[in-house]
Structures are given as structure tokens and as C-alpha cells.
Scaffold this motif. Structure first.
Motif, PDB file in Angstrom:
ATOM      1  N   ILE A   1      12.341 -50.872  23.078  1.00 33.04           N
ATOM      2  CA  ILE A   1      11.246 -50.080  23.618  1.00 33.04           C
ATOM      3  C   ILE A   1      11.456 -49.936  25.119  1.00 33.04           C
ATOM      4  O   ILE A   1      11.764 -50.911  25.811  1.00 33.04           O
ATOM      5  CB  ILE A   1       9.896 -50.755  23.292  1.00 33.04           C
ATOM      6  CG1 ILE A   1       9.648 -50.659  21.794  1.00 33.04           C
ATOM      7  CG2 ILE A   1       8.760 -50.102  24.078  1.00 33.04           C
ATOM      8  CD1 ILE A   1       8.461 -51.447  21.307  1.00 33.04           C
ATOM      9  N   GLY A   2      11.314 -48.693  25.625  1.00 31.84           N
ATOM     10  CA  GLY A   2      11.497 -48.433  27.050  1.00 31.84           C
ATOM     11  C   GLY A   2      12.933 -48.148  27.426  1.00 31.84           C
ATOM     12  O   GLY A   2      13.226 -47.832  28.579  1.00 31.84           O
TER      13      GLY A   2
ATOM     14  N   GLY B   1       3.728 -36.815  28.955  1.00 27.38           N
ATOM     15  CA  GLY B   1       3.084 -37.777  28.047  1.00 27.38           C
ATOM     16  C   GLY B   1       3.161 -37.425  26.582  1.00 27.38           C
ATOM     17  O   GLY B   1       2.743 -38.207  25.738  1.00 27.38           O
TER      18      GLY B   1
ATOM     19  N   ARG C   1       9.306 -40.446  24.737  1.00 27.83           N
ATOM     20  CA  ARG C   1       8.289 -39.923  25.645  1.00 27.83           C
ATOM     21  C   ARG C   1       8.804 -38.669  26.333  1.00 27.83           C
ATOM     22  O   ARG C   1       9.851 -38.695  26.987  1.00 27.83           O
ATOM     23  CB  ARG C   1       7.911 -40.990  26.678  1.00 27.83           C
ATOM     24  CG  ARG C   1       6.544 -40.742  27.280  1.00 27.83           C
ATOM     25  CD  ARG C   1       6.132 -41.868  28.210  1.00 27.83           C
ATOM     26  NE  ARG C   1       6.146 -43.174  27.562  1.00 27.83           N
ATOM     27  CZ  ARG C   1       6.713 -44.258  28.097  1.00 27.83           C
ATOM     28  NH1 ARG C   1       7.323 -44.187  29.254  1.00 27.83           N
ATOM     29  NH2 ARG C   1       6.665 -45.410  27.464  1.00 27.83           N
TER      30      ARG C   1
ATOM     31  N   ILE D   1       4.710 -36.897  22.828  1.00 28.64           N
ATOM     32  CA  ILE D   1       5.605 -37.774  22.075  1.00 28.64           C
ATOM     33  C   ILE D   1       6.491 -36.933  21.181  1.00 28.64           C
ATOM     34  O   ILE D   1       6.046 -35.966  20.564  1.00 28.64           O
ATOM     35  CB  ILE D   1       4.780 -38.770  21.220  1.00 28.64           C
ATOM     36  CG1 ILE D   1       4.074 -39.778  22.120  1.00 28.64           C
ATOM     37  CG2 ILE D   1       5.656 -39.481  20.199  1.00 28.64           C
ATOM     38  CD1 ILE D   1       4.987 -40.730  22.858  1.00 28.64           C
TER      39      ILE D   1
ATOM     40  N   GLU E   1      13.129 -41.566  27.315  1.00 28.46           N
ATOM     41  CA  GLU E   1      12.813 -42.995  27.227  1.00 28.46           C
ATOM     42  C   GLU E   1      12.077 -43.258  25.911  1.00 28.46           C
ATOM     43  O   GLU E   1      11.214 -42.464  25.520  1.00 28.46           O
ATOM     44  CB  GLU E   1      11.928 -43.357  28.411  1.00 28.46           C
ATOM     45  CG  GLU E   1      12.016 -44.810  28.815  1.00 28.46           C
ATOM     46  CD  GLU E   1      11.254 -45.022  30.108  1.00 28.46           C
ATOM     47  OE1 GLU E   1      10.092 -45.436  30.032  1.00 28.46           O
ATOM     48  OE2 GLU E   1      11.829 -44.723  31.187  1.00 28.46           O
ATOM     49  N   THR E   2      12.400 -44.342  25.244  1.00 33.14           N
ATOM     50  CA  THR E   2      11.681 -44.641  23.996  1.00 33.14           C
ATOM     51  C   THR E   2      10.302 -45.206  24.319  1.00 33.14           C
ATOM     52  O   THR E   2      10.133 -45.967  25.268  1.00 33.14           O
ATOM     53  CB  THR E   2      12.445 -45.647  23.123  1.00 33.14           C
ATOM     54  OG1 THR E   2      12.514 -46.879  23.831  1.00 33.14           O
ATOM     55  CG2 THR E   2      13.827 -45.160  22.760  1.00 33.14           C
ATOM     56  N   ASP E   3       9.343 -44.820  23.524  1.00 30.15           N
ATOM     57  CA  ASP E   3       7.962 -45.271  23.721  1.00 30.15           C
ATOM     58  C   ASP E   3       7.617 -46.340  22.696  1.00 30.15           C
ATOM     59  O   ASP E   3       6.848 -47.259  22.950  1.00 30.15           O
ATOM     60  CB  ASP E   3       7.018 -44.079  23.555  1.00 30.15           C
ATOM     61  CG  ASP E   3       5.594 -44.425  23.894  1.00 30.15           C
ATOM     62  OD1 ASP E   3       5.340 -44.710  25.070  1.00 30.15           O
ATOM     63  OD2 ASP E   3       4.736 -44.419  22.979  1.00 30.15           O
TER      64      ASP E   3
ATOM     65  N   SER F   1       9.714 -43.199  18.697  1.00 36.42           N
ATOM     66  CA  SER F   1       8.845 -42.308  19.475  1.00 36.42           C
ATOM     67  C   SER F   1       9.456 -42.166  20.855  1.00 36.42           C
ATOM     68  O   SER F   1       9.676 -43.168  21.543  1.00 36.42           O
ATOM     69  CB  SER F   1       7.445 -42.905  19.624  1.00 36.42           C
ATOM     70  OG  SER F   1       6.949 -43.284  18.377  1.00 36.42           O
TER      71      SER F   1
END
Lengths: 368, 300
Positions: A340-341, A325, A321, A327, A305-307, A319
């Protein structure tokens, strides 16, 4: 002109603090050799010992295979460009450049000729008779180089010569400096904490950390073949990603496995491990540009998943995930801009994966 | 909530200012330009008044000095005190002695103090002990060592000579000179000296050709201060010199107290003659002096 060699050189302050630990390297005649490391890594102590400003606690320093340990700075024929340039504030540009020649009691006509040559070379002719107090940072830096080159030293030492300049000027002076040194063909030791400077200018780089030399090599050797995780993490921007993984053998296939991914190694990568007899838990290092990202699943990829997504025009920094947690940074083409997400599909470029020993940090595949 | 209160407070202050409240006028009176000028004038007056008084006294008739304490001469202005000051007492000789002692001891102080300080700062000569010891001698009252110093000077047979006094003044002024020069040397970046070493100078050459030219204002200021200290020095001059041959000016002044009673007029004339040269000197070097003292104050 001279080669510079360090043999088992130590610098110990006050009998306790080990600033330089067992340094061994050789800078060849005419080479542009950079010592790179974070502040406090011992690079300044190293260069001060080479210049003769500080005593050598243990070991030998050789110029052209002659031990120079006992020679005072004035007899070593080194020139030095200081971080703050150290120009004589009460003298003009001309007198600053002429200073080392006057010390050597050279005839006035020859001094004049050499100073004017150096000034020509560095574009200082128009300000020759200005007091150095009135110069800009870039000009002061040129004058300090002028003072260093005017007497044709055996070794030129530069201690962060451009780190006091502002960013734009720094980039320009970097190119300028490289060109000047190349034309002079003088052995140059260049000390910096800025990897960009080292990578751009040096023929070879010695990377130091905590008093120890970590690796000596050409910029590309160091980039593609870091000897340990410190070198891997120190060189490159954005920095290398590190994550722990497990090396698994299943029948004739090999995998690296972590809670976030399970990656089958291709034949080339697998063959590297044929000689490997160490533990199966490893620290994987992968540079952001060697992380492949796609919006669709593809073979041997895994979902993350993109952070955060940082579009920078020509490229995008993503970034991702990881489990727990951590990166993982990926640098991809600017046309790829996930939200994002969003879930994306990721794999690593297996030619550029680096595996480090968990305990020692050494690159387990490093060709010795 | 806090912010709003802050703004209200600020606004009321601005209001008071605009409305010229009593606070505004008080402020004006105590910190305004005229007040500052008056304070300065009072200050100058306090310093100059004694000197002015001496000057006036030196111009009064001897009889008037004894009968009246008034500042300004009432009767005839006379130069008799000036003539007698030089005639009755070898004042010129005293001034000459003082000049010799002050100038030579100052030169010696600087010759020793500059390399000493440089060596202490840059090469940690004497570790922690030498600087502490130098400071210690500065703190100690000179009278404590007056007897040993007299004995030592006598041992080398320099009692009652200018040379003896020069040596003692040099020693006495060394701590203050080291103290003053210290901050000047510290203000020079080390790299400058290292650059000079690399360029081929020895440590001595670096000191003389690179460091000394850069701290010249500081050396001048220090020299003026030690010169003044030596010129005014009384205690050691009193102990170590006992004749016209070697008495310095402060001792010479006391000659006017003696056989003929207290000669206030002559004494005033002599005192004035003695402080004029030093005042001129200080005036000439005032810029260096202010620079030197403030730097010592801020950085030392």
C-alpha cells in the motif's frame, strides 16, 4: 411457443410516473431473454404488461406477431414464476402443479400423467403429496417452475425466481434452471437485477434503467460493447472505472490525456477515431481487468500510487489513486502484490477502452 | 464513565433480586402466577355472575323472587318458571324467528361482504369513497336512521315480516363484516391471485376458488359475529316487527312485562333459553373467533 415483441410500449402510472418508456424489442421463439436492471427500472412493469396483469398505457405487445393488448392473462397462455413463488398454501405439491390443468378441465388421467412427468423432471416425486407450507425455498421454487411448465406455455415469465434463495443454493439453482429451460426450449423471459444471473443464463439481455431500454444484445456483446456508460458500469464485477480525459492530436500521433496520465494510442485504437467529429473531452471507461500494472516502468506506462491492495488468491484487486482523489481499480494476477502506498506503473489495454460522450453518456465508438 | 455507572446500577438490581428485598416480594405478589389466577377468576366471576343469577332466579318460586334478593334459592327449587315461560308466551316461535333472521341475514351479509371487500381492496372499487362511506355507516348510531328505514321497509311492504328484518340486519351488519374480512383478504399475497389469473381463472373464479378457501377461518369468524349481532339486535326488531309472527327473541323477552305484571322468573327462564344456543355456537367456533378478532385488531 411464441415470439414476444414490444412496439413502442409505455407504462404510465396515474398519468404521471413513467415506469416504462418506449420499449422496443423482440424475443425470438425459444429464446432465453433476460431483462436486467436495478430495482425500479421498469422491468417488473414490463413483464406484468406482457403477462396481462397490467394494462399497456401505449404501444403494442405481440405474441407470434398477433397483438395481445386486449387479451386477459388467462388467454395469453403465459406461465409465470413469481419472486415469492406464489404457491397455493392450502394445497399439496401435486395439487399446485395440477392447478393450471384442472382450471383447463383436463381429464384426470392426463393430469396425473403430466404432473408426474413434471415432478420427475424437477426431482419432486418424493415430496409430491407434501403440503407446500412444509417445503424449503429451493423446493418451493421447483414447484413453482413445475406449475409453470406443466401446461407447455407459449411464454414462460420468471420474475426474480431465485433471488429469495441463499447464496449457495442460488448458484446451484441458476445452473439447474438454465438446464431445465434449455431442455424445454420454451420462450423464456427472465427478469432479474443480478447481472451474474443474466450473464450466465440468457441468450440475450435487455438492460433497463429509469424506464428505458439501454441496450439489447448477447451477454458478450453487452460486456465488450456497452452502448452507454450505464451499461458499462452496470455489467461487470468489480465495476468499470470511469475517468475524464482529453483526446489530443499531435502531428500523426494521438493521445488521451488527463492530469493522471498521458497515453499514446496505438494504430488500431487511433483508427477508430478517424470518423469521430465530436468534442475532445471524453469519459473513458476501462474495466479493472483491462488495467495493466507492473512494478517497473515500461513503454507508454504512467506512474500511480496504490491506495489499497486486496489479495484474493488467484487475483489481486489494486486501488490506484488518481489525481484529484479518484480511484482506479485494477484486477491483476494474484502473484502481483504491491504494498500500500507503493508507486506502480500502469497502462490500459487499448482494445478494451470505451469512450463515452460527456453529455449523453453514449459510447462514441459504438457500431450502430 | 457512563458505562461503569450502568454496570453498577445493573449489579445493584441483581443484588436486590438475590437478596430478596421488599421490591422482589412486591413484584412476586402483583405479577406472580397466583396473582394472575386470582385476577382471572375475578374477571370470569364478573362475567358469569349475572348469568348465574338469572339461572338461579329461574329456579326460584315466584313469591321468593319478589321477597328476597338473595343469590341462591332459599326455598323449594321449582321448574314452574320454565313451564310458564314456554306456555304463556310463544317463546319457541320467537326463538325460531330469531334463528331465521340471524342465519339468513348472516348468509346474505357474507355473500355480499366478501366480494365487496375483495373488490374494494384489489380493484379499488369505489375509490376512497366507498370504504369511507362503509366505515361511516358503522360509526353512526342506528337510531339516527330508524325512521327512514321504517319508511323504506314499509314502502316495499315488508313491515312486520321476517324478510324485512333480514334485509335491515344484513344492511346493519355489513360494515362490521367488511371491516373484519378486510384484514383477511389483505393477508393474502397478491401474487397468489395473479398466479391464478395466469393459470386461467377469471376474477370471480379466483375469488371463489383461491381467496375464499384461504380466508375460510375469517369468514367463519365474521359469520359468528354477525350472527350474534343479529340475534341480540333490539332496536330494528322493535320498530319493524309487531306481532308473534315476526317478533324476535329480544322483543319476545319484553312480553313478560305486561298483563300479569313483571314475571321475573319466567323472564329469566326465557332469557336463559335464548342465550344458550348462541353460547354453544360461540363455544364451537371459539378458536376461529379469537383468531379472527385478534387478527382484525393487529392488522386492521
Amino acid at each position: 411457443m411464441a415470439s414476444v415483441e414490444l412496439r413502442n410500449v409505455w407504462k404510465i402510472y396515474g398519468g404521471k410516473v413513467q415506469a416504462v418508456i418506449d420499449a422496443n424489442w423482440k424475443c425470438e421463439d425459444g429464446e432465453f431473454f433476460s431483462i436486467l436492471g436495478p430495482s425500479g427500472c421498469g422491468k417488473s412493469s414490463t413483464l406484468r404488461m406482457i403477462a396481462g396483469l397490467e394494462e399497456i398505457s401505449r404501444g403494442e405487445i405481440l405474441f407470434n406477431d398477433q397483438v395481445v393488448n386486449q387479451l386477459p392473462p388467462s388467454s395469453r397462455n403465459v406461465a409465470m414464476v413469481f419472486e415469492n413463488w406464489a404457491l397455493y398454501p392450502n394445497l399439496t405439491v401435486y395439487e399446485n402443479i395440477a392447478f393450471p390443468l384442472r382450471v383447463r378441465k383436463m381429464p384426470e388421467s392426463e393430469i396425473d400423467k403430466k404432473v408426474k412427468e413434471a415432478a420427475e423432471f424437477l426431482n419432486l416425486t418424493s415430496i409430491l403429496h407434501t403440503g407446500v407450507r412444509h417445503l424449503s425455498g429451493g423446493e418451493m421454487q421447483s414447484v413453482s417452475i413445475g406449475r409453470a411448465i406443466v401446461r407447455q406455455p407459449a411464454v414462460m415469465i420468471m420474475d426474480e425466481p431465485i433471488s429469495h434463495l441463499d447464496a449457495g443454493l442460488r448458484a446451484r439453482m441458476r445452473d439447474e434452471l438454465k438446464k431445465q429451460v434449455e431442455r424445454l426450449r420454451v420462450t423464456t423471459l427472465y427478469i432479474t437485477h443480478d447481472q451474474v444471473e443474466s450473464m450466465a443464463m440468457a441468450d440475450r439481455i435487455a438492460i433497463m434503467n429509469l424506464g428505458r431500454i439501454q441496450q439489447v444484445g448477447t451477454p458478450l456483446e453487452i460486456y465488450y460493447n456497452p452502448r452507454n456508460d450505464f451499461v458499462g458500469g452496470f455489467i461487470g464485477e468489480p465495476p468499470m472505472n470511469f475517468t475524464f480525459c482529453e483526446l489530443l492530436q499531435e502531428e500523426d500521433q494521438s493521445f488521451i490525456v488527463s492530469p493522471s496520465f498521458r497515453l499514446r494510442l496505438d494504430d488500431e485504437c487511433k483508427s477508430q477515431f478517424l470518423q469521430y467529429r465530436g468534442g475532445s473531452r471524453l469519459k473513458l471507461g476501462i474495466r479493472p481487468e483491462d488495467v495493466r500494472v507492473s512494478m517497473q516502468p515500461f513503454p507508454n506506462s504512467f506512474a500511480l500510487e496504490t491506495d489499497f491492495v486486496e489479495p484474493q488468491g488467484d487475483r489481486t484487486i489494486i486501488s490506484l489513486r488518481l489525481h484529484g482523489g479518484d480511484i482506479l481499480l485494477a484486477q491483476v494476477l494474484g502473484s502481483l502484490r504491491p504494498d500500500i502506498g507503493q508507486t506502480v506503473y500502469v497502462t490500459f489495454d487499448q482494445r478494451h477502452m470505451h469512450f463515452f460522450d460527456i453529455e449523453t453518456g453514449l459510447n462514441i465508438l459504438y457500431p450502430e | 464513565m457512563e458505562d461503569v455507572k450502568g454496570i453498577e446500577h445493573f449489579e445493584s438490581a441483581v443484588h436486590a433480586f438475590e437478596q430478596k428485598t421488599p421490591a422482589f416480594y412486591l413484584n412476586r405478589i402483583f405479577f406472580g402466577r397466583p396473582a394472575r389466577i386470582i385476577l382471572l377468576l375475578l374477571f370470569i366471576l364478573a362475567i358469569l355472575l349475572p348469568i348465574f343469577y338469572i339461572a338461579m332466579t329461574s329456579l326460584k318460586e315466584p313469591i321468593e323472587i319478589r321477597t328476597s334478593g338473595a343469590l341462591l334459592p332459599r326455598g323449594q327449587i321449582t321448574t314452574i318458571n320454565w313451564v310458564k315461560a314456554f306456555a304463556n308466551v310463544p317463546l319457541v316461535r320467537y326463538l325460531f324467528n330469531s334463528t331465521v333472521v340471524a342465519v339468513i341475514s348472516t348468509i346474505l351479509v357474507l355473500l355480499v361482504a366478501v366480494p365487496t371487500t375483495y373488490s374494494i381492496i384489489r380493484f379499488k372499487t369505489g375509490g376512497w369513497f366507498l370504504p369511507a362511506w362503509i366505515l361511516g355507516t358503522y360509526v353512526m348510531p342506528p337510531i339516527v336512521v330508524s325512521i327512514p328505514i321504517f319508511a323504506m321497509v314499509k314502502m316495499v311492504n315488508l313491515q312486520n315480516t321476517l324478510a324485512g328484518l333480514i334485509l335491515v340486519h344484513m344492511m346493519a351488519n355489513m360494515p362490521i363484516a367488511v371491516w373484519l374480512i378486510d384484514s383477511y383478504i389483505r393477508s393474502i399475497p397478491r401474487e397468489l391471485e395473479q398466479a391464478a389469473w395466469i393459470d386461467g381463472y377469471s376474477k370471480w373464479e379466483t375469488l371463489l376458488r383461491v381467496v375464499v378457501p384461504l380466508i375460510r377461518p375469517g369468514i367463519l369468524a365474521t359469520g359468528v359475529i354477525t350472527l350474534i349481532l343479529s340475534w341480540n339486535e333490539f332496536l330494528f326488531a322493535l320498530i319493524l316487527t309487531y306481532g308473534v309472527k315476526s317478533n324476535t327473541f329480544p322483543i319476545g323477552i319484553s312480553r313478560y312485562i305486561g298483563e300479569h305484571g313483571l314475571q321475573f322468573g319466567e323472564m329469566s327462564a326465557a332469557a336463559l333459553a335464548g342465550i344458550v344456543p348462541i353460547y354453544i355456537l360461540v363455544f364451537l367456533f371459539s378458536r376461529n373467533l379469537v383468531e379472527g378478532l385478534t387478527r382484525g385488531g393487529v392488522k386492521g
